[in-house]
Write an enzyme that holds these catalytic residues in place. Sequence first.
Site, mmCIF file in Angstrom:
data_model
loop_
_atom_site.group_PDB
_atom_site.id
_atom_site.type_symbol
_atom_site.label_atom_id
_atom_site.label_comp_id
_atom_site.label_asym_id
_atom_site.label_seq_id
_atom_site.Cartn_x
_atom_site.Cartn_y
_atom_site.Cartn_z
ATOM 1 N N LYS A 125 0.864 -1.191 0.000
ATOM 2 C CA LYS A 125 0.000 0.000 0.000
ATOM 3 C C LYS A 125 0.893 1.230 0.000
ATOM 4 C CE LYS A 125 -4.397 1.131 0.272
ATOM 5 N NZ LYS A 125 -5.573 0.379 -0.188
ATOM 6 N N ASP A 165 -7.049 4.418 -4.386
ATOM 7 C CA ASP A 165 -7.712 4.279 -3.086
ATOM 8 C C ASP A 165 -8.298 5.671 -2.822
ATOM 9 O OD1 ASP A 165 -7.829 2.234 -0.643
ATOM 10 O OD2 ASP A 165 -7.522 4.191 0.245
ATOM 11 N N SER A 382 -8.247 -5.759 -10.326
ATOM 12 C CA SER A 382 -6.937 -5.201 -10.682
ATOM 13 C C SER A 382 -6.015 -6.307 -11.203
ATOM 14 C CB SER A 382 -6.274 -4.555 -9.459
ATOM 15 O OG SER A 382 -6.719 -3.245 -9.268
HETATM 16 P P1 NDP Z 1 -12.908 7.979 -2.749
HETATM 17 O O1 NDP Z 1 -11.832 8.962 -2.513
HETATM 18 O O2 NDP Z 1 -13.433 7.782 -4.117
HETATM 19 O O3 NDP Z 1 -14.149 8.283 -1.800
HETATM 20 C C1 NDP Z 1 -14.011 8.337 -0.430
HETATM 21 C C2 NDP Z 1 -15.322 8.777 0.190
HETATM 22 O O4 NDP Z 1 -15.239 8.622 1.608
HETATM 23 C C3 NDP Z 1 -15.651 10.226 -0.074
HETATM 24 O O5 NDP Z 1 -17.038 10.389 -0.093
HETATM 25 C C4 NDP Z 1 -15.046 10.931 1.129
HETATM 26 O O6 NDP Z 1 -15.661 12.169 1.434
HETATM 27 C C5 NDP Z 1 -15.310 9.942 2.220
HETATM 28 N N1 NDP Z 1 -14.222 10.026 3.221
HETATM 29 C C6 NDP Z 1 -12.922 9.742 3.020
HETATM 30 N N2 NDP Z 1 -12.184 9.958 4.130
HETATM 31 C C7 NDP Z 1 -13.068 10.401 5.034
HETATM 32 C C8 NDP Z 1 -12.924 10.773 6.377
HETATM 33 N N3 NDP Z 1 -11.738 10.752 7.020
HETATM 34 N N4 NDP Z 1 -14.061 11.178 7.030
HETATM 35 C C9 NDP Z 1 -15.265 11.205 6.381
HETATM 36 N N5 NDP Z 1 -15.449 10.847 5.099
HETATM 37 C C10 NDP Z 1 -14.365 10.436 4.448
HETATM 38 O O7 NDP Z 1 -12.347 6.600 -2.158
HETATM 39 P P2 NDP Z 1 -12.841 5.105 -2.439
HETATM 40 O O8 NDP Z 1 -14.309 5.098 -2.664
HETATM 41 O O9 NDP Z 1 -11.950 4.511 -3.437
HETATM 42 O O10 NDP Z 1 -12.499 4.404 -1.041
HETATM 43 C C11 NDP Z 1 -13.457 4.301 0.008
HETATM 44 C C12 NDP Z 1 -13.032 3.178 0.954
HETATM 45 O O11 NDP Z 1 -12.977 1.948 0.233
HETATM 46 C C13 NDP Z 1 -11.653 3.340 1.596
HETATM 47 O O12 NDP Z 1 -11.679 2.751 2.874
HETATM 48 C C14 NDP Z 1 -10.759 2.499 0.689
HETATM 49 O O13 NDP Z 1 -9.586 2.078 1.347
HETATM 50 C C15 NDP Z 1 -11.690 1.340 0.402
HETATM 51 N N6 NDP Z 1 -11.394 0.539 -0.781
HETATM 52 C C16 NDP Z 1 -11.267 1.109 -2.013
HETATM 53 C C17 NDP Z 1 -11.029 0.329 -3.117
HETATM 54 C C18 NDP Z 1 -10.964 0.889 -4.490
HETATM 55 O O14 NDP Z 1 -10.880 0.093 -5.430
HETATM 56 N N7 NDP Z 1 -11.044 2.202 -4.688
HETATM 57 C C19 NDP Z 1 -10.846 -1.127 -2.983
HETATM 58 C C20 NDP Z 1 -11.071 -1.640 -1.651
HETATM 59 C C21 NDP Z 1 -11.316 -0.819 -0.605
HETATM 60 P P3 NDP Z 1 -14.910 13.532 0.979
HETATM 61 O O15 NDP Z 1 -14.854 13.480 -0.520
HETATM 62 O O16 NDP Z 1 -15.777 14.634 1.515
HETATM 63 O O17 NDP Z 1 -13.572 13.469 1.626
HETATM 64 O O1 2IT Z 2 -7.902 -1.469 -0.676
HETATM 65 C C1 2IT Z 2 -7.850 -1.945 -1.825
HETATM 66 O O2 2IT Z 2 -7.989 -3.164 -2.032
HETATM 67 C C2 2IT Z 2 -7.648 -1.040 -2.952
HETATM 68 N N1 2IT Z 2 -7.576 0.169 -2.741
HETATM 69 C C3 2IT Z 2 -7.509 -1.574 -4.341
HETATM 70 C C4 2IT Z 2 -6.138 -2.112 -4.572
HETATM 71 C C5 2IT Z 2 -5.811 -2.502 -5.978
HETATM 72 O O3 2IT Z 2 -4.627 -2.812 -6.201
HETATM 73 O O4 2IT Z 2 -6.681 -2.506 -6.857
#
Ligand code: NDP
Ligand code: 2IT
Length: 450
Positions: A125, A165, A382
């Site tokens: 990560k 992420d 991925s």
């Molecule tokens: P994005 O940046 O696309 O979206 C994140 C969302 O969560 C936004 O709405 C953001 O609000 C909110 N958010 C983030 N941090 C905070 C915080 N500290 N407090 C309150 N709201 C928060 O990220 P993703 O959708 O990609 O990721 C969301 C979650 O999913 C994370 O935990 C990530 O690790 C996990 N994840 C993501 C994957 C991926 O493929 N993208 C895969 C597996 C897990 P704002 O915009 O207002 O900050």
């Molecule tokens: O938390 C996660 O699994 C991710 N942000 C996606 C990682 C990836 O390599 O697609």
Amino acid sequence: MPYVHDTLTRLKQSSPAQSEFYQATEEVLECLRPLFEQYPHYHEHGIIERIVEPERQIMFRVSWLDDAGRVCVNKGYRVQFNSALGPYKGGLRFHPSVTSGTIKFLGFEQIFKNALTGLPIGGGKGGADFDPKGKSDNEIMRFCQSYMTELHRHIGPTRDVPAGDIGVGAREIGYLYGQYKRLTSRYEGVLTGKGLDWGGSLGRKEATGYGAVYFAQNMLAARGDDLHGKRCLVSGAGNVAIYTIEKLYELGAHPITCSDSGGTIHDPDGIDLAWLKQLKEVRRASLEEYPSERPKARYVPVCDYPHGGHHIWQIPADAAFPCATQNELIDIDAKAMLANGVACVSEGANMPSTKEAVDLLLDAGIAYGPGKAANAGGVATSQLEMAQNSSMEQWTLEQVDQKLQQIMADIHRQCAETAAEFGAQTNLVLGANIAGFRKVADAMIDQGLT
Ligand code: NDP
Ligand code: 2IT
């Protein structure tokens, strides 16, 4: 068990002030106790002392110029945690809250999540304490270029393959990829989540959210139930939340909430998905602007909620999908959800529930899918992108989605079977941790002391 206890104690002394990392390691190691009792050779091979220590941690300065020509400096990270099962694989997070402890917790979770996919990927990560909010495209580009200028010497398609992420989506992956190519003269699958015209996979953007819903479907099917007609709470409004909502609609469920760092939208008529995509994927604006023509919709700013916990989890519903960030769901939230009738929780985010909340959900015996199992569809797809890049093929959306559905069903089956093997029946936390750990640990033993 002294082995687990002593390892955790030493870890806190040698890696101070990394509370999220301790939370993640404690959860995994506590679940492994029954495994260690039956199979003492893991202790003899020193597996847990080794597995909690990253193989390599890279920390670097990221200097860049803002639009006013001022010098800005951020901390950049890449933690290459474990390569027993394949090249390091995991996302990059750009958020001001990022510390080395955050990246270590995410990297640690990634090891077991990636193992559960059954695909040849190790755990890693990275990220930076950079805040993309309010930055221009040019500032984002300059930051990404500077970040990749250091990162490029540590990554490669069979070495370490970053992805998105929080705060890292298609735009950032594009700038990072362009800089990698410029520095190395190589056009190769070194990042995933790429644009569809330049090496990306169909279905990757949707995969984490869709996967979390498929996981919920599997949990419910095991209980003779399904998602049809269920009112669902979804937190977050980013990549994972949006495609969770999309798949819920496709399956006849009823997603009634979303949230961002400013507040929560509750729309009993169902979240307006087209509007949400436009707001977050195109305009990058706040949820405050939810359309006034939705008569029953309400926006509750975060600061208006006085009881601790988060407003979103107090809303009556049948299922919940935490898709924002770590520790967004605490004990009083879990109590409110259970009292309101939530009977299924599938975690799209990484470690969104605190330990106390997890214990309450498990004790209640509801269908609870922990992040490392339920959100593994993103990283799994991925790896499908990596496979397409290395074979110079492009699969159809149907092919990718079919594989994703199969992978999520397999992960659910492994977690459930492993839980049953250790007498913990519906405890998919224990099932996920033991099933993921066992694969990595056995590979580490096979590969000798490293
Ligand atoms: P994005 O940046 O696309 O979206 C994140 C969302 O969560 C936004 O709405 C953001 O609000 C909110 N958010 C983030 N941090 C905070 C915080 N500290 N407090 C309150 N709201 C928060 O990220 P993703 O959708 O990609 O990721 C969301 C979650 O999913 C994370 O935990 C990530 O690790 C996990 N994840 C993501 C994957 C991926 O493929 N993208 C895969 C597996 C897990 P704002 O915009 O207002 O900050
Ligand atoms: O938390 C996660 O699994 C991710 N942000 C996606 C990682 C990836 O390599 O697609």
